[in-house]
Design a protein around this motif. Structure first.
Motif, PDB file in Angstrom:
ATOM      1  N   ALA A   1       1.354   4.138  -2.855  1.00 50.84           N
ATOM      2  CA  ALA A   1       1.192   5.564  -2.542  1.00 50.84           C
ATOM      3  C   ALA A   1       2.285   6.385  -3.232  1.00 50.84           C
ATOM      4  O   ALA A   1       2.016   7.454  -3.800  1.00 50.84           O
ATOM      5  CB  ALA A   1       1.234   5.784  -1.036  1.00 50.84           C
TER       6      ALA A   1
ATOM      7  N   LEU B   1      -4.972   2.909   1.171  1.00 50.14           N
ATOM      8  CA  LEU B   1      -4.249   3.817   0.265  1.00 50.14           C
ATOM      9  C   LEU B   1      -4.845   5.223   0.315  1.00 50.14           C
ATOM     10  O   LEU B   1      -4.122   6.213   0.477  1.00 50.14           O
ATOM     11  CB  LEU B   1      -4.298   3.271  -1.167  1.00 50.14           C
ATOM     12  CG  LEU B   1      -3.651   4.131  -2.249  1.00 50.14           C
ATOM     13  CD1 LEU B   1      -2.147   4.249  -2.004  1.00 50.14           C
ATOM     14  CD2 LEU B   1      -3.892   3.540  -3.641  1.00 50.14           C
TER      15      LEU B   1
ATOM     16  N   CYS C   1      -6.925  -2.754   0.278  1.00 45.96           N
ATOM     17  CA  CYS C   1      -5.821  -1.943  -0.240  1.00 45.96           C
ATOM     18  C   CYS C   1      -6.254  -0.487  -0.454  1.00 45.96           C
ATOM     19  O   CYS C   1      -5.566   0.453  -0.042  1.00 45.96           O
ATOM     20  CB  CYS C   1      -5.337  -2.575  -1.550  1.00 45.96           C
ATOM     21  SG  CYS C   1      -4.145  -1.614  -2.462  1.00 45.96           S
TER      22      CYS C   1
ATOM     23  N   VAL D   1       0.845  -1.203   0.000  1.00 39.54           N
ATOM     24  CA  VAL D   1       0.000   0.000   0.000  1.00 39.54           C
ATOM     25  C   VAL D   1       0.881   1.253   0.000  1.00 39.54           C
ATOM     26  O   VAL D   1       0.628   2.205  -0.765  1.00 39.54           O
ATOM     27  CB  VAL D   1      -0.967  -0.009   1.218  1.00 39.54           C
ATOM     28  CG1 VAL D   1      -1.682   1.319   1.347  1.00 39.54           C
ATOM     29  CG2 VAL D   1      -1.960  -1.146   1.077  1.00 39.54           C
TER      30      VAL D   1
END
Ligand code: FMN
Length: 208
Positions: A69, A100, A96, A65
């Motif tokens: 990003a 995120l 996820c 994750v």
């Protein structure tokens, strides 16, 4: 210009990948690079609401994750692709995406979003709406196609036979490329829209 594509299917080379490949190919023809990250086959836990991300600017669980990003910050567009499971997105993808979007404070305004859903038969529209919610709470305009972005197939490879679905993917990719290029021009000429500091209210305030 580049697009990050998150593939929520656990099946490598499955029907979602076929839909995604059609998009990648068409984006390339339009001069847009893309990177696909398949996460449906990874172990991704859900958000535990610890709130630590508000201090650190990233999720306390340092896994894919946080890697996504970093890619998302630099991307001009984000595509979320998922197989339909019980008329919803794959659960790993939702785990996820919750983390995120919740853990990242960077400005997502005018990054172009698009969702793609893949099913044997039913539940495409609910899943499509579910995924688009991440964009519409993030100032992200959504690229559309000439049909809702779904491709059909059950066994691996069957999606190749869904000619209308694959056409929908190509048209989506062209529209997304156009939007990304247009927004880049608009940003230069007009700048991004004025932003406002968020008013955080919740309904229990009214009960005091
Ligand atoms: C747990 C599970 C639930 C599913 N639920 C649905 C469903 O609600 N509607 C549907 O049409 N297909 C459903 N399917 C079929 C998949 O959406 C379909 O096989 C799809 O092509 C899978 O994409 P993939 O090859 O990228 O994994 C389900 C499959 C699984 C494994």
């Amino acid at each position: 210009m580049n697009v990050l594509i998150i593939n929520g299917s656990p099946r490598v080379g499955g029907n979602t990948s076929i839909a995604v490949d059609e998009i990648v190919k068409t984006l390339k023809e339009e001069g847009i690079e893309s990177e696909v990250v398949q996460i449906g086959n990874k172990v991704i836990r859900g958000c535990i609401a610890c709130g630590i991300c508000s201090d650190r600017g990233k999720c306390v669980y340092d896994d894919v994750v946080n890697e996504l990003a970093e890619k998302f910050v630099d991307a001009d567009g984000l595509i979320l692709a998922s197989p339909v499971y019980y008329a919803s997105a794959n659960a790993t993808l939702i785990a996820c995406l919750d983390r995120l979007f919740y853990s990242t404070g960077f400005d997502k305004s005018m990054k172009v979003g698009a969702s793609v859903v893949v099913a044997r038969r039913g539940g495409c529209s609910t899943t499509f709406d579910e995924l688009n919610k991440y964009f519409t709470i993030s100032n992200m305009p959504i690229a559309a196609s000439q049909y809702w972005n779904s491709v059909h197939g059950r066994d691996k490879g069957q999606a190749k036979k869904d000619l209308e679905g694959l056409q929908t993917m190509r048209v989506l990719a062209r529209n997304m490329a156009f939007l990304i290029k247009s927004i880049a021009l608009g940003r230069e000429k007009y700048g991004l829209p004025e932003t406002e500091e968020r008013e955080y209210t919740h309904f229990i305030n009214d009960w005091d």
